[in-house]
Design an enzyme around this catalytic site. Structure first.
Site, PDB file in Angstrom:
ATOM      1  N   LYS A   1      -2.345  -1.731  -3.727  1.00 25.37           N
ATOM      2  CA  LYS A   1      -3.208  -0.553  -3.716  1.00 25.37           C
ATOM      3  C   LYS A   1      -2.389   0.719  -3.861  1.00 25.37           C
ATOM      4  CE  LYS A   1      -6.113   1.879  -0.507  1.00 25.37           C
ATOM      5  NZ  LYS A   1      -6.373   2.101   0.876  1.00 25.37           N
TER       6      LYS A   1
ATOM      7  N   LYS B   1       0.846  -1.193   0.000  1.00 27.71           N
ATOM      8  CA  LYS B   1       0.000   0.000   0.000  1.00 27.71           C
ATOM      9  C   LYS B   1       0.881   1.241   0.000  1.00 27.71           C
ATOM     10  CE  LYS B   1      -3.508   2.495   2.600  1.00 27.71           C
ATOM     11  NZ  LYS B   1      -4.467   2.474   3.698  1.00 27.71           N
TER      12      LYS B   1
HETATM   13  C1  PBG Z   1      -7.474   3.497   5.691  1.00 27.87           C
HETATM   14  C2  PBG Z   1      -7.731   3.369   4.236  1.00 27.87           C
HETATM   15  C3  PBG Z   1      -7.578   4.322   3.215  1.00 27.87           C
HETATM   16  C4  PBG Z   1      -8.068   3.713   2.055  1.00 27.87           C
HETATM   17  C5  PBG Z   1      -8.448   2.431   2.374  1.00 27.87           C
HETATM   18  N1  PBG Z   1      -8.222   2.222   3.724  1.00 27.87           N
HETATM   19  C6  PBG Z   1      -7.118   5.715   3.283  1.00 27.87           C
HETATM   20  C7  PBG Z   1      -5.719   6.027   3.556  1.00 27.87           C
HETATM   21  O1  PBG Z   1      -4.864   5.151   3.716  1.00 27.87           O
HETATM   22  O2  PBG Z   1      -5.464   7.217   3.678  1.00 27.87           O
HETATM   23  C8  PBG Z   1      -8.162   4.381   0.707  1.00 27.87           C
HETATM   24  C9  PBG Z   1      -9.257   3.875  -0.175  1.00 27.87           C
HETATM   25  C10 PBG Z   1      -9.576   4.734  -1.342  1.00 27.87           C
HETATM   26  O3  PBG Z   1      -8.940   5.773  -1.601  1.00 27.87           O
HETATM   27  O4  PBG Z   1     -10.524   4.363  -2.057  1.00 27.87           O
HETATM   28  N2  PBG Z   1      -6.158   3.600   6.050  1.00 27.87           N
END
Ligand code: PBG
Length: 327
Positions: free
Chosen positions: A247, A194
């Protein structure tokens, strides 16, 4: 013309093109990310994500009905609590927003597969993904709270948990907590790869989870890195992850492929809020064909090696698949 090999031969008709197609998509692999919030009898539109809403628990059934009708069998729940504090206590409260939403979803649609996002950022007053020590997130203290959060989700009936915080060692901490409490059969889908990405912008508006200072670069990955993606994926395999997620999706398909080649677990790709917002905005202007773009993005993710696709377009894709317009 002395030419024996003619690739165009196999492109001669739609029937033939479909016969030799290398990538096929299946509704069963779609997961719909859904926002649930504290409060009563409200459905709120999310400005930066036209067509997406936040539901109070008593209204979430409307969306679950639509998903079931479209043939989407899995949801991923994100909670938006009324109360935030420095230690994100609503994340692991037994009657917290996600815990109640899971219970309700399972009551209304027992067949729906309910996954929960496990993170602190929607629950902390500072918006970071863990508890702070000075101005940085304290990794090891956060692990306990993540494990507690994941456990409370499965106790409420979640089928799977998906940690998205990017703390080191969290898959193992969660696995141990679940196993110790008899939940050896509940899988973990790890947001293993991520990145610290600007593509999450609209989500942070939707969930009210933008950090109040600084950014997430001390825990989410630097998007210049590729070897590190493999390192993170393999680490989570060792820690007991059941599914590895990459992601965002669209700008990271090289890593979807690379992870696919290196691990023997199912790989998930998450087409995030910024990807959705860009498509919606360009479509609203009449600059792109929304349906065709959505199908092309999905097929590209599967072609890159994704087995599972998380997308805000899950309902639409399920319909396109059903109607044979993608596949
Ligand atoms: C929580 C989380 C996020 C997303 C999924 N889980 C936000 C982030 O990490 O700031 C992003 C999902 C999206 O942008 O559709 N940490």
């Amino acid at each position: 013309m002395d030419m024996i090999v003619r690739p165009r031969r196999l492109r001669g008709s739609e029937t033939l093109r479909k016969m030799v197609r290398e990538t096929r998509v299946d509704k069963a692999s779609l997961i719909y990310p859904m926002f649930v919030m504290d409060g009563r009898d409200r459905v709120e539109a999310i400005d930066a994500m036209p067509g997406q809403y936040r539901y109070t628990v008593d209204r979430m059934g409307e969306e679950l009905d639509r998903l079931a009708e479209a043939g989407v069998s899995s949801v991923m729940l994100f909670g938006i609590p009324a109360h935030k504090d420095p230690v994100g206590s609503q994340a692991y409260a037994p009657d917290g927003i996600v815990q109640r939403a899971v219970l309700r979803a399972k009551m209304l649609h027992p067949e729906m597969y309910v996954i929960t996002d496990v993170c602190m950022c929607e629950y902390t007053s500072h918006g970071h993904c863990g508890v702070l020590c000075d101005h940085d997130v304290d990794n090891d203290r956060t692990l306990e709270l993540l494990a507690k959060t994941a456990l409370s989700h499965v106790e409420a009936g979640a089928d799977m948990v998906a940690p998205s915080d990017m703390m080191d060692g969290r898959v193992r901490a969660i696995r141990e907590a679940l196993d110790k409490n008899g939940f050896t059969g509940k899988p973990i889908m790890s947001y293993a790869v991520k990145f610290a990405s600007s593509f999450y912008g609209p989500f942070r508006e939707a969930a009210g989870s933008a950090p109040s200072f600084g950014d997430r670069k001390s825990y989410q990955m630097d998007f210049h890195n590729r070897r590190e993606a493999i390192k993170e994926a393999l680490l989570d395999v060792d820690e007991g992850a059941d599914i590895i997620m990459v992601k965002p999706a669209m700008s990271y398909l090289d890593l979807v492929r690379e992870v696919r080649n290196r691990v023997n677990l199912p790989v998930a790709a998450y087409s995030v809020s910024g990807e959705y917002a860009m498509v919606k905005a360009a479509a609203a202007k009449g600059w792109i064909d929304e349906e065709k773009i959505v199908c092309e993005m999905a097929v590209a993710a599967y072609r890159a090696g994704a087995d599972i696709y998380l997308t805000y377009y899950a309902k639409e894709l399920a319909r396109f698949i059903q109607e044979g317009r993608i596949g």
